[in-house]
Design a protein around this motif. Structure first.
Motif, short mmCIF file in Angstrom:
data_model
loop_
_atom_site.label_atom_id
_atom_site.label_comp_id
_atom_site.label_asym_id
_atom_site.label_seq_id
_atom_site.Cartn_x
_atom_site.Cartn_y
_atom_site.Cartn_z
N ALA A 206 0.83 -1.21 0.00
CA ALA A 206 0.00 0.00 0.00
C ALA A 206 0.86 1.25 0.00
CB ALA A 206 -0.93 -0.01 1.21
N GLY A 207 1.98 1.20 0.73
CA GLY A 207 2.87 2.35 0.77
C GLY A 207 3.42 2.71 -0.60
N GLN A 208 3.71 1.67 -1.41
CA GLN A 208 4.20 1.93 -2.76
C GLN A 208 3.15 2.65 -3.60
OE1 GLN A 208 6.21 -1.42 -4.72
NE2 GLN A 208 6.33 -2.45 -2.74
N LEU A 209 1.89 2.20 -3.48
CA LEU A 209 0.83 2.83 -4.27
C LEU A 209 0.55 4.25 -3.80
CD1 LEU A 209 -1.72 -0.09 -4.75
CD2 LEU A 209 0.20 0.58 -6.20
N GLU A 210 0.60 4.47 -2.51
CA GLU A 210 0.31 5.80 -1.99
C GLU A 210 1.38 6.80 -2.42
OE1 GLU A 210 -0.19 4.88 2.10
OE2 GLU A 210 -2.31 4.31 1.85
N GLU A 211 2.61 6.32 -2.62
CA GLU A 211 3.65 7.21 -3.15
C GLU A 211 3.30 7.69 -4.54
OE1 GLU A 211 7.41 5.26 -3.00
OE2 GLU A 211 7.54 5.30 -0.81
N TRP A 212 2.50 6.92 -5.26
CA TRP A 212 2.06 7.29 -6.60
C TRP A 212 0.74 8.06 -6.57
CZ3 TRP A 212 3.09 1.72 -8.75
CH2 TRP A 212 4.46 1.59 -9.02
N GLY A 213 0.27 8.41 -5.39
CA GLY A 213 -0.96 9.18 -5.29
C GLY A 213 -2.23 8.37 -5.39
N ILE A 214 -2.13 7.04 -5.19
CA ILE A 214 -3.30 6.17 -5.25
C ILE A 214 -3.82 5.94 -3.83
CG2 ILE A 214 -4.15 3.88 -5.88
CD1 ILE A 214 -1.93 3.78 -8.00
N GLU A 215 -5.05 6.31 -3.58
CA GLU A 215 -5.67 6.07 -2.27
C GLU A 215 -5.85 4.56 -2.07
OE1 GLU A 215 -9.87 7.01 0.05
OE2 GLU A 215 -9.29 8.22 -1.69
N THR A 216 -5.32 4.02 -0.96
CA THR A 216 -5.23 2.57 -0.82
C THR A 216 -5.74 2.11 0.53
OG1 THR A 216 -3.25 2.64 -2.22
CG2 THR A 216 -3.69 0.59 -1.07
N ARG A 217 -6.47 0.99 0.53
CA ARG A 217 -6.88 0.30 1.76
C ARG A 217 -6.43 -1.15 1.67
NH1 ARG A 217 -11.85 0.50 -1.05
NH2 ARG A 217 -12.57 2.33 0.08
N THR A 218 -6.37 -1.83 2.82
CA THR A 218 -5.98 -3.24 2.85
C THR A 218 -7.06 -4.05 3.56
OG1 THR A 218 -4.75 -3.02 4.93
CG2 THR A 218 -3.53 -2.65 2.88
N ASP A 219 -7.12 -5.35 3.23
CA ASP A 219 -8.15 -6.22 3.78
C ASP A 219 -7.61 -7.65 3.80
OD1 ASP A 219 -10.43 -7.59 4.53
OD2 ASP A 219 -11.71 -6.74 2.96
N VAL A 220 -7.47 -8.22 5.01
CA VAL A 220 -7.07 -9.62 5.16
C VAL A 220 -8.31 -10.43 5.53
CG1 VAL A 220 -5.66 -11.28 6.43
CG2 VAL A 220 -4.73 -9.03 5.85
N ARG A 221 -8.58 -11.49 4.77
CA ARG A 221 -9.77 -12.30 4.96
C ARG A 221 -9.39 -13.76 5.16
NH1 ARG A 221 -14.79 -10.28 2.42
NH2 ARG A 221 -14.57 -8.01 2.29
N GLN A 222 -10.34 -14.53 5.62
CA GLN A 222 -10.15 -15.97 5.79
C GLN A 222 -11.25 -16.72 5.05
OE1 GLN A 222 -10.27 -13.95 8.79
NE2 GLN A 222 -8.05 -13.69 8.58
N GLY A 223 -10.86 -17.82 4.39
CA GLY A 223 -11.87 -18.64 3.73
C GLY A 223 -11.44 -19.09 2.36
N ASP A 224 -12.42 -19.38 1.52
CA ASP A 224 -12.17 -19.79 0.15
C ASP A 224 -11.72 -18.58 -0.66
OD1 ASP A 224 -12.70 -21.79 -2.21
OD2 ASP A 224 -13.69 -19.90 -2.77
N PRO A 225 -10.56 -18.67 -1.36
CA PRO A 225 -10.04 -17.48 -2.05
C PRO A 225 -11.02 -16.85 -3.03
CG PRO A 225 -8.34 -19.16 -1.89
CD PRO A 225 -9.61 -19.79 -1.39
#
Length: 279
Positions: A206-225
């Motif tokens: 996410a840090g790499q994308l934000e350096e390019w001015g892209i608003e970024t969120r992250t999400d870790v999930r569990q289950g079937d991909p």
């Protein structure tokens, strides 16, 4: 950069070509030259005397070419005969395409139901990044469902080498991307991740994308991909899901390949698959 746009001349497959917004997005990522490809299967004339499919398709491609040229691209047209996904893939390799684009629904029962099955076959075999452009499923005159192809990206990663290669696509997508959601789905048998915190790894990306001015969120999930990636799509409403078409190892290749095929078949929006590097 060059792109292949595959069409069976159906109303569904022409949706991207007729959308000024879609064409603008393609140009924004650096595509300057578009190769229109339509494939006539070898047996298409069986039982249909007097119909010149190749001539009809050339006329159709001429109309599409004018639209694309008016949008500022250089255009070449290819009417070829053979197995659709093999010929499309072959042309993409020959011209050194950076992207292949195919619609997700075909609607030409007389000539050739090319796009639906071809999208799945290309998902399995493509050697260039593949954008499956989703169109309305039931409409007689369908439109693309997500016109701004790369504005809101959902990137799904298993932290494999091919997932990293898919992430590298942001180096040129960033010209059209405003927002990104980075998703990792934990499964009971995630190899090689026991000592790594997936949230930390997503934060690094996410840090790499934000350096390019892209608003970024992250999400870790569990289950079937596949199920969880599609649930994230429903929650965040991206314009395109970005994913590598292969994963951790040869032992898991079939499983992870089926995930990308599931996304092509079931996603509501566009799907962009990035294959492994050619050996």
């Amino acid at each position: 950069m060059k792109a292949v746009v595959a069409t069976d001349l159906s109303a569904a497959s022409e949706a991207t070509i007729q959308s000024e917004t879609c064409l603008a997005c393609i140009g924004r990522i650096g595509i300057e030259e578009i190769h229109l490809v339509t494939v006539v299967p070898s047996n298409v004339h069986a039982g249909m005397p007097g119909i010149d499919f190749e001539k009809r398709r050339r006329r159709g491609l001429e109309r599409y070419s004018r639209v694309i040229e008016d949008a500022g691209f250089d255009v070449e047209s290819h009417v070829v005969r053979g197995t659709p996904h093999r010929r499309i893939r072959g042309i993409a390799e020959t011209i050194g395409a950076s992207l292949t684009i195919v619609g997700s629904r075909g609607q030409s029962p007389l000539e050739n139901r090319v796009i639906g099955s071809t999208a799945r076959n290309l998902a399995r075999t493509t050697v260039t990044p593949l954008l499956v452009n989703r169109v309305e499923r039931e409409a007689e005159d369908p439109e693309v469902l997500r016109e701004h192809l790369f504005r809101r990206m959902l990137f799904a990663t298993d932290f494999s080498e091919n997932a990293d290669r898919a992430f590298d696509s942001f180096s040129y997508l960033r010209g059209a991307t405003k927002e990104a959601t980075l998703v990792h789905v934990e499964t009971p048998k995630d190899p090689g991740l026991a000592d790594d915190d997936p949230e930390d790894r997503l934060d690094e990306l996410a840090g790499q994308l934000e350096e390019w001015g892209i608003e970024t969120r992250t999400d870790v999930r569990q289950g079937d991909p596949a199920d969880e990636i599609l649930a994230a799509e429903e929650q965040y409403r991206p314009t395109t899901i970005l994913v590598g078409s292969r994963g951790h190892s040869r032992l898991r290749r079939l499983l992870l390949g089926s995930v990308s095929e599931d996304l092509v078949a079931r996603a509501n929006g566009n799907v962009m698959l990035v294959p492994p590097a050619s050996v």
